[in-house]
Design an enzyme around this catalytic site. Structure first.
Site, PDB file in Angstrom:
ATOM      1  N   ARG A  80      11.758  -5.588   5.015  1.00  0.00           N
ATOM      2  CA  ARG A  80      11.529  -4.167   4.682  1.00  0.00           C
ATOM      3  C   ARG A  80      12.561  -3.269   5.368  1.00  0.00           C
ATOM      4  O   ARG A  80      12.893  -3.445   6.542  1.00  0.00           O
ATOM      5  CB  ARG A  80      10.135  -3.740   5.109  1.00  0.00           C
ATOM      6  CG  ARG A  80       9.941  -2.222   4.972  1.00  0.00           C
ATOM      7  CD  ARG A  80       8.531  -1.766   5.059  1.00  0.00           C
ATOM      8  NE  ARG A  80       7.834  -2.262   6.221  1.00  0.00           N
ATOM      9  CZ  ARG A  80       6.513  -2.174   6.378  1.00  0.00           C
ATOM     10  NH1 ARG A  80       5.775  -1.619   5.451  1.00  0.00           N
ATOM     11  NH2 ARG A  80       5.945  -2.639   7.459  1.00  0.00           N
ATOM     12  N   ARG A  91      -0.155  -8.598  13.511  1.00  0.00           N
ATOM     13  CA  ARG A  91      -0.771  -7.629  12.592  1.00  0.00           C
ATOM     14  C   ARG A  91      -1.596  -8.337  11.505  1.00  0.00           C
ATOM     15  O   ARG A  91      -2.680  -7.888  11.146  1.00  0.00           O
ATOM     16  CB  ARG A  91       0.315  -6.766  11.942  1.00  0.00           C
ATOM     17  CG  ARG A  91       0.864  -5.721  12.909  1.00  0.00           C
ATOM     18  CD  ARG A  91       2.246  -5.252  12.504  1.00  0.00           C
ATOM     19  NE  ARG A  91       2.292  -4.624  11.210  1.00  0.00           N
ATOM     20  CZ  ARG A  91       3.387  -4.577  10.449  1.00  0.00           C
ATOM     21  NH1 ARG A  91       4.522  -5.127  10.865  1.00  0.00           N
ATOM     22  NH2 ARG A  91       3.359  -3.983   9.282  1.00  0.00           N
ATOM     23  N   ARG A 123      -9.622   0.869   9.511  1.00  0.00           N
ATOM     24  CA  ARG A 123      -9.298  -0.528   9.862  1.00  0.00           C
ATOM     25  C   ARG A 123     -10.366  -1.160  10.735  1.00  0.00           C
ATOM     26  O   ARG A 123     -10.228  -2.306  11.141  1.00  0.00           O
ATOM     27  CB  ARG A 123      -7.970  -0.582  10.612  1.00  0.00           C
ATOM     28  CG  ARG A 123      -6.838  -0.156   9.729  1.00  0.00           C
ATOM     29  CD  ARG A 123      -5.527  -0.505  10.360  1.00  0.00           C
ATOM     30  NE  ARG A 123      -4.518   0.257   9.683  1.00  0.00           N
ATOM     31  CZ  ARG A 123      -3.306  -0.165   9.432  1.00  0.00           C
ATOM     32  NH1 ARG A 123      -2.912  -1.329   9.839  1.00  0.00           N
ATOM     33  NH2 ARG A 123      -2.456   0.595   8.802  1.00  0.00           N
ATOM     34  N   LYS A 160       0.846  -1.214   0.000  1.00  0.00           N
ATOM     35  CA  LYS A 160       0.000   0.000   0.000  1.00  0.00           C
ATOM     36  C   LYS A 160       0.874   1.255   0.000  1.00  0.00           C
ATOM     37  O   LYS A 160       0.667   2.172  -0.781  1.00  0.00           O
ATOM     38  CB  LYS A 160      -0.945   0.023   1.221  1.00  0.00           C
ATOM     39  CG  LYS A 160      -1.848  -1.195   1.323  1.00  0.00           C
ATOM     40  CD  LYS A 160      -2.759  -1.131   2.536  1.00  0.00           C
ATOM     41  CE  LYS A 160      -2.041  -1.150   3.885  1.00  0.00           C
ATOM     42  NZ  LYS A 160      -1.307  -2.392   4.185  1.00  0.00           N
ATOM     43  N   ARG A 178      11.566  -1.282  10.891  1.00  0.00           N
ATOM     44  CA  ARG A 178      10.491  -0.940  11.838  1.00  0.00           C
ATOM     45  C   ARG A 178      10.431  -1.971  12.960  1.00  0.00           C
ATOM     46  O   ARG A 178      10.572  -3.164  12.721  1.00  0.00           O
ATOM     47  CB  ARG A 178       9.133  -0.887  11.103  1.00  0.00           C
ATOM     48  CG  ARG A 178       8.884   0.453  10.450  1.00  0.00           C
ATOM     49  CD  ARG A 178       7.704   0.483   9.519  1.00  0.00           C
ATOM     50  NE  ARG A 178       6.489  -0.146   9.993  1.00  0.00           N
ATOM     51  CZ  ARG A 178       5.330  -0.117   9.311  1.00  0.00           C
ATOM     52  NH1 ARG A 178       5.268   0.522   8.155  1.00  0.00           N
ATOM     53  NH2 ARG A 178       4.263  -0.708   9.780  1.00  0.00           N
TER      54      ARG A 178
END
Ligand code: AP5
Length: 210
Positions: free
Chosen positions: A129, A170, A90, A13, A159
């Site tokens: 990532r 998540r 969400r 996203k 992160r």
């Protein structure tokens, strides 16, 4: 064009939103970025936010809605071709609240793009990532030749919530709480599915075609 990018953590996203906003002159509103920015300050609210975000939990609805409200109110004032929302809503409470916020500024969503990616690939993408601490560009470690940002040469961060135990949490929150709100948008005939596999440019083309 007013768009919502929807999909699980790691679907791409953020990556696609950065490309779309630059190439199509859209305002990019990302609750993840807004919350991380707020959490990086030394305020009492920052500490509370960090407690939720670092462990992969959702931030409570009222806190997120309060933070995004100004951004939505300002959308009209910025001279762009439309907007692109990523990471919000969400929960059903957030979805209804977004609808009201947009009605108040006489805007509406025209399409909800659902980016679908297989869960094994999501885990590989998220564990690898890396994000530039300065320009916030997003990379995967497999495609990096150096340990610094290819654009601005600043250090790259991983992160805290990109550790496997938080990624799993998540993904499970997405399945249980976030994915079901697609029904809210399906009932309005807004949802368009896009396969998020293939390289970044291929996925971009699929979104443009959609
Ligand atoms: P947020 O930052 O929104 O995280 P997320 O939804 O978990 O999504 P991600 O940023 O992890 O994934 P992405 O889909 O943007 O993927 P990306 O493009 O980076 O939210 C973080 C936290 O904030 C939440 O957990 C929550 O605590 C809080 N929060 C935010 N919004 C909230 C809300 N509304 N309510 C409550 N709490 C909220 O790509 C991932 C990786 O894949 C990168 O390495 C990238 O290089 C790679 N990649 C991308 N596309 C491709 C491709 N096509 N092929 C191969 N690799 C690719």
């Amino acid at each position: 064009m007013n768009l919502l990018l929807f999909g699980p953590p790691g679907a791409g996203k953020g990556t696609q939103a950065k490309l779309l906003s630059k190439r199509k002159n859209l305002i990019h509103v990302s609750t993840g970025d807004l919350l991380r920015e707020t959490a990086s300050k030394t305020t009492p609210i920052a500490k509370k936010l960090k407690n939720f975000m670092e462990k992969g939990d959702l931030v409570p609805d009222q806190m997120v809605i309060e933070i995004i409200k100004n951004e939505i109110q300002n959308l009209k004032k910025l001279k762009k071709s439309g907007f692109l929302i990523d990471g919000f809503p969400r929960t059903l409470v957030q979805a209804k609240s977004l609808e009201t916020m947009l009605e108040n500024i006489k805007e509406a969503l025209e399409k909800v793009i659902l980016i679908e990616v297989d869960s094994k690939k999501l885990i590989h993408r998220l564990t690898g990532r890396r994000v530039c601490e300065n320009c916030k560009a997003i990379f995967h470690k497999d495609s990096l030749k150096k340990s610094s940002c290819p654009h601005c040469h600043s250090p790259l961060d991983q992160r805290t919530d990109d550790q496997i135990q938080f990624i799993q949490k998540r993904l499970s929150i997405y399945e249980k709480t976030t994915k079901p709100i697609l029904q809210f948008y399906e009932a309005k005939n807004l949802v368009q599915k896009v396969k998020g596999e293939g390289d970044v440019e291929e996925v971009y083309q699929k979104i443009i075609n959609a």
